[in-house]
Design a protein around this motif. Structure first.
Motif, short mmCIF file in Angstrom:
data_model
loop_
_atom_site.label_atom_id
_atom_site.label_comp_id
_atom_site.label_asym_id
_atom_site.label_seq_id
_atom_site.Cartn_x
_atom_site.Cartn_y
_atom_site.Cartn_z
N GLY A 1 48.00 45.67 37.89
CA GLY A 1 48.04 44.43 38.65
C GLY A 1 47.12 44.39 39.84
O GLY A 1 47.15 43.45 40.64
N ARG A 2 46.25 45.40 39.99
CA ARG A 2 45.28 45.42 41.07
C ARG A 2 43.89 45.42 40.45
O ARG A 2 43.39 46.43 40.01
N LEU A 3 43.30 44.24 40.37
CA LEU A 3 42.03 44.04 39.66
C LEU A 3 42.06 44.75 38.31
O LEU A 3 41.15 45.47 37.93
N GLU A 4 43.13 44.49 37.59
CA GLU A 4 43.35 45.10 36.28
C GLU A 4 42.84 44.16 35.19
O GLU A 4 43.24 43.00 35.12
N ILE A 5 41.95 44.68 34.35
CA ILE A 5 41.47 43.90 33.20
C ILE A 5 42.51 44.05 32.10
O ILE A 5 42.72 45.12 31.54
N ILE A 6 43.19 42.95 31.79
CA ILE A 6 44.31 42.99 30.86
C ILE A 6 43.92 42.48 29.47
O ILE A 6 44.59 42.75 28.49
N ARG A 7 42.79 41.74 29.40
CA ARG A 7 42.37 41.18 28.11
C ARG A 7 40.87 40.92 28.12
O ARG A 7 40.27 40.72 29.18
N ARG A 8 40.27 40.93 26.97
CA ARG A 8 38.85 40.59 26.80
C ARG A 8 38.73 39.35 25.92
O ARG A 8 39.63 39.03 25.15
N SER A 9 37.59 38.67 26.03
CA SER A 9 37.24 37.50 25.20
C SER A 9 38.23 36.35 25.34
O SER A 9 38.96 36.06 24.41
N PRO A 10 38.21 35.67 26.45
CA PRO A 10 37.47 36.01 27.66
C PRO A 10 38.19 37.09 28.46
O PRO A 10 39.38 37.36 28.24
N THR A 11 37.47 37.68 29.38
CA THR A 11 38.07 38.67 30.25
C THR A 11 39.12 38.02 31.14
O THR A 11 38.87 36.97 31.74
N ILE A 12 40.29 38.61 31.21
CA ILE A 12 41.33 38.15 32.13
C ILE A 12 41.66 39.30 33.07
O ILE A 12 41.99 40.42 32.64
N VAL A 13 41.52 39.02 34.36
CA VAL A 13 41.74 40.01 35.41
C VAL A 13 42.99 39.63 36.18
O VAL A 13 43.18 38.46 36.53
N LEU A 14 43.84 40.61 36.46
CA LEU A 14 45.05 40.38 37.24
C LEU A 14 44.90 41.03 38.62
O LEU A 14 44.49 42.19 38.71
N ASP A 15 45.21 40.28 39.66
CA ASP A 15 45.22 40.88 40.99
C ASP A 15 46.34 40.26 41.82
O ASP A 15 46.44 39.04 41.95
N ALA A 16 47.17 41.13 42.39
CA ALA A 16 48.39 40.70 43.06
C ALA A 16 48.17 40.28 44.51
O ALA A 16 49.12 40.25 45.29
N ALA A 17 46.94 39.94 44.89
CA ALA A 17 46.68 39.49 46.26
C ALA A 17 47.60 38.33 46.61
O ALA A 17 47.68 37.36 45.88
N HIS A 18 48.29 38.45 47.75
CA HIS A 18 49.23 37.41 48.14
C HIS A 18 49.12 37.04 49.61
O HIS A 18 49.97 36.34 50.16
N ASN A 19 48.07 37.52 50.26
CA ASN A 19 47.78 37.12 51.63
C ASN A 19 46.27 37.09 51.80
O ASN A 19 45.53 37.64 50.96
N PRO A 20 45.75 36.45 52.84
CA PRO A 20 44.29 36.32 52.97
C PRO A 20 43.55 37.65 53.02
O PRO A 20 42.47 37.78 52.44
N HIS A 21 44.12 38.66 53.68
CA HIS A 21 43.47 39.96 53.77
C HIS A 21 43.28 40.57 52.38
O HIS A 21 42.21 41.07 52.04
N GLY A 22 44.33 40.49 51.55
CA GLY A 22 44.23 41.01 50.20
C GLY A 22 43.27 40.20 49.34
O GLY A 22 42.54 40.74 48.51
N ALA A 23 43.28 38.88 49.54
CA ALA A 23 42.39 38.01 48.76
C ALA A 23 40.93 38.30 49.08
O ALA A 23 40.08 38.31 48.19
N GLU A 24 40.63 38.52 50.35
CA GLU A 24 39.25 38.82 50.74
C GLU A 24 38.78 40.13 50.12
O GLU A 24 37.63 40.24 49.66
N ALA A 25 39.66 41.13 50.08
CA ALA A 25 39.29 42.41 49.47
C ALA A 25 39.07 42.26 47.97
O ALA A 25 38.10 42.80 47.41
N ALA A 26 39.95 41.51 47.31
CA ALA A 26 39.80 41.29 45.87
C ALA A 26 38.53 40.51 45.56
O ALA A 26 37.80 40.85 44.62
N ALA A 27 38.26 39.47 46.34
CA ALA A 27 37.06 38.66 46.12
C ALA A 27 35.79 39.49 46.31
O ALA A 27 34.84 39.39 45.51
N ALA A 28 35.78 40.32 47.33
CA ALA A 28 34.61 41.18 47.56
C ALA A 28 34.42 42.15 46.41
O ALA A 28 33.29 42.42 45.98
N ALA A 29 35.51 42.67 45.87
CA ALA A 29 35.43 43.60 44.74
C ALA A 29 34.91 42.91 43.50
O ALA A 29 34.12 43.49 42.73
N LEU A 30 35.32 41.67 43.27
CA LEU A 30 34.82 40.92 42.12
C LEU A 30 33.31 40.72 42.22
O LEU A 30 32.58 40.87 41.23
#
Length: 461
Positions: free
Chosen positions: A316-345
């Motif tokens: 659940g932390r930038l986890e690729i759970i499926r391909r075609s299309p790629t589906i990524v799961l990230d449990a970011a639930h506050n702005p600080h976490g969202a910014e880190a996830a977005a930067a990683a993407l």
């Protein structure tokens, strides 16, 4: 202090009835208690409970973690390193993604249903005693913390890696006297309970730093660092700081994760493959390494470190759970976490378009989440999860339109349908007027949303 419901001061019915026989019975019993999302700040109940249980938390050494984001990933890294050192480990994390038993792990594996029922039955006979003697009955979280400590003592484990539920000082996990206290980056979250500025929140989280312990501090803002250093000085704890005593020396994105060089407290570890994405996970790895060194392991064998980090997972932390299309799961639930996830993407992928599916909790900073993700998402599908705490898809959608614009937002309350809509958009990029590329879907906004999506999508693979 949280307002209590009219009957909260009355002890629930005695639990001297027959032991639970199934996982579902345990789940029902725990969920019938005061929810973990509401606090009555006191350690009186958990102290009374663990005393009745024979102080199980005193039978093992521990590493205690707090911070706004990164606790679960870092806990998993610390545990993996400790297991590589042939130590028997317990791990307590929260919240869970899919099943409640994920919160309690021994030797790197969550308790199975039978062991979870056994852990509950070990503590259940004492719950009514605490309920009858305290102003408020034991909460869900206090009960499952005691279950974890009892299970760890029974195993027995050598060391427990324990993540706080919320805050630090008044968190039920804070009855442990940890050898190492880890404070990950502190930002604003749970403002209703912890305070609405970072320094106030840091004072609450710093409560896990105990006399004679080692405080491992991730990189912090100056005001947060000042509060944490003052706490460490007050109790006589040793301090080691990211960026000074340890840190990330280098990192390079790689297929399936990244390659990092980590400067530890006792040595440098180069060419370490970490199968997780983003600079924030490299920093978590540096913190984890320093925590294990501070625990008393000293300099670690480089091959051991490489082998351990190569095994790390963080569902659940930038986890690729499926391909075609790629589906990524990230449990970011506050702005600080969202910014880190977005930067990683941006750092690790070249998705075009990237379609978001977002479901958030009513009490979270949804405006901040939307603003953090807006520059990185081509389109957003607003949805909701199945809990009563979830913000409605319609309410989220109204704010999303203000942030993204009407032509970049749709509202699909059913989570499965929302994911399907986003996958269709990602596959048919021309439908939203962008050039066809490596389209992907990001499901985010809440641990619960991501957990429910994960359960759905695992069955489709």
């Amino acid at each position: 202090m949280t307002d209590l419901p009219p009957d909260a001061t009355q002890a629930p019915p005695s639990m001297e009835a027959r032991p639970a026989e199934t996982f579902a019975e345990v789940e029902d019993a725990l969920l019938s208690r005061w929810p973990e999302t509401k606090l009555e700040p006191s350690l009186d109940r958990i102290r009374a409970f663990t005393e009745l249980l024979g102080e199980p938390q005193g039978s093992f050494r521990s590493v205690h973690l707090t911070g706004t984001n990164g606790k679960t990933s870092t806990s998993r890294m610390i545990e993996t390193l400790l297991r590589a050192l042939d130590l028997r480990t317990g791990r307590f994390t929260s919240p869970h993604l899919e099943r409640m038993s994920e919160r309690i792990s021994i030797d790197g594996e969550p308790l199975d249903d039978e062991a979870f029922v056994r852990a509950f039955n070990e503590v259940a006979p004492y719950t009514h005693l605490v309920d009858s003697e305290q102003d408020h009955p034991l909460s869900f979280f206090e009960t499952i913390v005691a279950m974890a400590f009892a299970a760890f003592a029974d195993a027995p484990v050598d060391v427990a890696v324990v993540e706080v539920g919320m805050g630090g000082t008044w968190d039920a996990t804070n009855v442990i006297e940890a050898d190492v206290a880890v404070v990950l980056p502190v930002a604003i979250d749970h403002a209703k309970y912890l305070g609405d500025d970072a320094a106030t929140i840091a004072a609450e989280k710093g409560g896990i730093i105990k006399p004679g312990s080692v405080a491992v501090l991730a990189e912090q803002t100056p005001e947060v660092a000042a509060v944490l250093l003052a706490r460490a000085a007050e109790v006589g704890a040793t301090v080691v700081r990211e960026g000074i005593e340890f840190g990330v020396a280098a990192r390079t994105p790689a297929v399936g994760g990244q390659v990092v060089s980590l400067q530890g407290l006792r040595g440098r570890y180069d060419d370490v493959f970490l199968p997780l994405y983003g600079a924030h996970q490299a920093q978590n790895a540096a913190v984890a390494l320093a925590a294990v060194e501070a625990f008393g392991a000293g300099a670690l064998d480089e091959d051991l470190v490489r082998a351990a980090f190569a095994e790390v997972t963080s569902p659940g932390r930038l986890e690729i759970i499926r391909r075609s299309p790629t589906i990524v799961l990230d449990a970011a639930h506050n702005p600080h976490g969202a910014e880190a996830a977005a930067a990683a993407l941006e750092d690790s992928f070249a998705f075009s378009p990237l379609v978001g599916v977002m479901g958030v909790m009513e009490d979270k900073d949804h405006e901040g989440l939307l603003a953090a993700f807006e520059p990185h998402l081509t389109y957003l599908v607003c949805t909701q999860n199945s809990t009563g705490r979830s913000m409605s898809a319609a309410a989220l959608g109204r704010t999303a339109v203000e942030v993204f614009g009407e032509d970049r937002v749709s509202v699909v309350p059913d989570l499965a349908e929302a994911i399907d809509r986003a996958a269709t958009l990602a596959e048919a990029a021309e439908a939203i007027d962008v050039s066809i590329g490596a389209g992907a879907v990001l499901v985010t906004g809440s641990v619960v949303t991501v957990g429910e999506a994960r359960a759905m999508l695992k069955g489709r693979r």
